[in-house]
Design an enzyme around this catalytic site. Sequence first.
Site, short mmCIF file in Angstrom:
data_model
loop_
_atom_site.label_atom_id
_atom_site.label_comp_id
_atom_site.label_asym_id
_atom_site.label_seq_id
_atom_site.Cartn_x
_atom_site.Cartn_y
_atom_site.Cartn_z
N CYS A 1 29.78 28.98 29.67
CA CYS A 1 30.37 29.34 30.97
C CYS A 1 31.89 29.45 30.92
CB CYS A 1 29.95 28.33 32.03
SG CYS A 1 30.73 26.72 31.83
N TYR B 1 -6.82 1.97 6.16
CA TYR B 1 -5.87 0.90 5.84
C TYR B 1 -5.68 -0.15 6.94
CZ TYR B 1 -2.75 4.32 8.09
OH TYR B 1 -2.19 5.23 8.94
N CYS C 1 27.59 26.08 35.11
CA CYS C 1 27.26 26.30 33.71
C CYS C 1 25.77 26.58 33.57
CB CYS C 1 27.64 25.10 32.85
SG CYS C 1 27.23 25.37 31.12
N GLU D 1 0.85 -1.20 0.00
CA GLU D 1 0.00 0.00 0.00
C GLU D 1 0.88 1.24 0.00
OE1 GLU D 1 -2.06 -0.23 3.74
OE2 GLU D 1 -2.94 -2.19 3.31
N CYS E 1 33.63 25.75 27.09
CA CYS E 1 32.18 25.82 26.94
C CYS E 1 31.80 27.23 26.48
CB CYS E 1 31.53 25.50 28.28
SG CYS E 1 29.76 25.84 28.28
N LYS F 1 10.79 2.85 2.56
CA LYS F 1 10.78 4.30 2.35
C LYS F 1 11.45 4.69 1.04
CE LYS F 1 9.56 6.72 5.54
NZ LYS F 1 10.01 7.02 6.86
N CYS G 1 31.08 19.97 28.81
CA CYS G 1 31.48 21.10 29.62
C CYS G 1 31.69 20.58 31.04
CB CYS G 1 30.36 22.14 29.60
SG CYS G 1 30.44 23.29 30.95
N LYS H 1 2.42 4.52 1.21
CA LYS H 1 2.49 5.05 2.57
C LYS H 1 2.16 6.53 2.51
CE LYS H 1 5.41 5.14 6.69
NZ LYS H 1 5.19 6.53 7.05
N ASP I 1 1.61 10.27 3.48
CA ASP I 1 2.31 11.15 4.42
C ASP I 1 1.30 12.11 5.05
OD1 ASP I 1 4.30 12.22 5.87
OD2 ASP I 1 5.26 13.29 4.21
S1 IVH Z 1 -0.26 0.57 8.89
C1 IVH Z 1 0.37 -1.27 13.07
N1 IVH Z 1 -0.55 1.50 6.45
O1 IVH Z 1 2.71 5.50 8.66
C2 IVH Z 1 0.60 -0.59 11.76
N2 IVH Z 1 0.35 2.97 8.09
O2 IVH Z 1 5.28 5.12 9.89
C3 IVH Z 1 -0.22 0.60 11.56
N3 IVH Z 1 0.83 5.22 7.25
O3 IVH Z 1 1.52 5.45 11.94
C4 IVH Z 1 0.12 1.41 10.38
N4 IVH Z 1 0.15 4.89 5.20
O4 IVH Z 1 0.37 7.01 10.22
C5 IVH Z 1 -0.14 1.77 7.71
N5 IVH Z 1 -0.90 2.18 4.28
C6 IVH Z 1 -0.50 2.44 5.51
C7 IVH Z 1 -0.01 3.72 5.87
C8 IVH Z 1 0.41 3.94 7.17
C9 IVH Z 1 0.65 5.76 6.04
C10 IVH Z 1 1.39 5.93 8.42
C11 IVH Z 1 0.66 5.74 9.73
C12 IVH Z 1 1.66 5.08 10.62
C13 IVH Z 1 2.95 5.54 10.02
C14 IVH Z 1 4.09 4.64 10.39
#
Ligand code: IVH
Length: 712
Positions: free
Chosen positions: A433, A248, A460, A138, A430, A336, A454, A140, A142
């Site tokens: 101080c 999700y 300090c 899925e 430092c 990532k 320090c 991720k 932001d």
């Molecule tokens: S699953 C127990 N799925 O990423 C696992 N998280 O870095 C729960 N996030 O806290 C998270 N897209 O805010 C999951 N497809 C996705 C996501 C996702 C974004 C975020 C979420 C999580 C954070 C972790």
Amino acid sequence: MTDVPADKLTNETLKKKSVEALAKEEAVQELERLALEIARADIAYHQNDAPEISDAEYDFLRRRNELIEERFPKLVRDDSPSKKVGAKASSRFEKVQHTVPMLSLGNTFNDEEAHKFDESVRKFLNLSADEPLAYVAEPKIDGLSASLRYENGKFVLGATRGDGQEGENITLNLLTMQAIPRKIKNAPDVLEVRGEVYMAKADFQSLNKAQEKKGDKIFANPRNAAAGFLRQKDPANTARVPLGFFAYTWGAVSAPFAQTQWEALQKFSDWGFTTNPDTALCENMEDVLAAYRRIERQRASLEYDIDGVVYKVNQLGFQERLGFRSRTPRWATAHKFPAERATTILEDIDIQVGRTGALTPVAKLKPVTVGGVVVSNATLHNEDEIERKDIRKGDTVVVQRAGDVIPQIVEVILSERKKNAKKFEPLKECPICGSHAVRDINANTGKEDAVRRCTGGLICEAQAVERLKHFVSRQALDIDGLGAKQIEAFFIEGLVREPADIFTLEARDKKSLTPLRNREGYGETSVRNLFAGINARRAPDLARLIFALGIRHVGETTGRLLAQTYGSFEAFQTAAKKIAGSDEAASKELISVDGIGGTVVAALADFFGEQHNIDAVDRLMSEISPQAAQKVKSDSAVSGKIVVFTGKLELMTRDEAKARASALGAKVSGSVSAKTDILVAGPGAGSKLTKAQDLGIQTMTEEEWLKLIDAN
Ligand code: IVH
């Protein structure tokens, strides 16, 4: 701006900061620094919606912490970031206790690590490399996660993640969002749908334009804008901006509603939630990585920001067995995208002095836009790092950030170095101080500490101020109305120089010719609130108080352990003084407490070995009466029990057995002793079983053990 190939830099930085090269004492320092930096970053990100470091830098810090902990498992701090998620919820909203914690995800940075993730899942489940194991990939998103609770099909409660255990009640704000169904049909009686709230890139651009016109706050990125608007006290403000929601995952449910992640997403969609259209069901890791590449190619053209791809084990039965580490699931990881980079000039190197006297160099950069955010600061960690990367004032440097603000310096572009550029000379004094600043030599390794400190101690001012800030901070005494800013101002004026002064402030203010209420920035009410906040802490929680003292290596968890061990401040102080006086019995007693090691004992000895610390503590104690500590609750049949597994386990892998036992509060040990409570013996058990029988310890088979814990 110069574009630098991402992979090359990521790997290079990781390599340069070699964890392998760290001596034990350096690792201790590093873990301390990382715990502090990560905690600071968490607060900036979660509470203030004003991140101070980039996501990439943050991930890097966590990662480094993880690697160091892997190499030195004995050094894992009680307040280690690996044991907690995010920061405590802000006080503006009513708190919501999550019935199922909202956890974070472990990270993966390249294909190799993704394969390792798959291997670790297989190993845990005892699946061979050729057995099928499907994943869902899925995007991720932001944004920020939210949990939506439905009871009998009706939306009743919405919460932010907060620190994962406790979030904020933002129900009314969520109700302003179109993407959140008010009612759902054919759902379990209780269902918590979890997902990401986000702001589309285009909406973010127009929002910032409008904000600029009005002279209002400009948001750094869509994530911060979404967070800012979602946590408005007045829901009408939330309604001003369009926010989206992708479902999700889920928290509490009264009945199972799917067998796979894929089916669960289908259900969400049937109930009227939006699920991400770029999600893919993958048969194997090849498919998973292909999905990653496809999503990465689409990234720029998507309407919203994403920072990676999340891989989740598809079978929910497997997810359940895999379970969680302290802050992340074993059944998922976030792969990532490489961080964004830009080049700029390093104009200066500032030195900041922390609570423990650590001197931290900070890079002052010529402001540069990296991925849409203006960046002008970067942490340089310590002088070795500057030396390693040969960073000099005036250099052209490559800076990196992923989704947020202060980045890290990944590299110097040597070809652009000015001829007269001088090597960085560490300050030997430092900057605050003027005391000597030294790098201690580690007695065990004979090597220099990574951190220069320090030696000014009490004289300090930087250290004194930072200690006071720590004393009043949320995790410590958490004094309402007395934050870092006020502490700084009171300190400069000489009103508060040590913790006891906080509690005598009101009495002194009453007699003062220039009472606080007459000063600019203070009113009658705010002064009254301040004193009320202070007085509300005259009977502080013992664990918080011990943590608040700022003794090195005594983090939140150690504070709690010490409180539970001694029960009262007097008992704690008496023992600590004995330890400082080299009383062997007292030291031994403390070391025998699970979770406390020699470092903590030595740190207590150092602290209580100094008369001025004892005096300051005594002055404080004449103002407050800490509460007695409560013993930990234990409600599972095996909590607090020491369990040993031996022989071959046939129903689960050893990792799974250990993880489940610890999750129920049992302590898993590798060897049998008189302290052992239960020995779980599989076929082929040998000497451990004999020893346990000799000692009269309860022994059971794997089935019996499972029966016992399944009753919980
Ligand atoms: S699953 C127990 N799925 O990423 C696992 N998280 O870095 C729960 N996030 O806290 C998270 N897209 O805010 C999951 N497809 C996705 C996501 C996702 C974004 C975020 C979420 C999580 C954070 C972790």
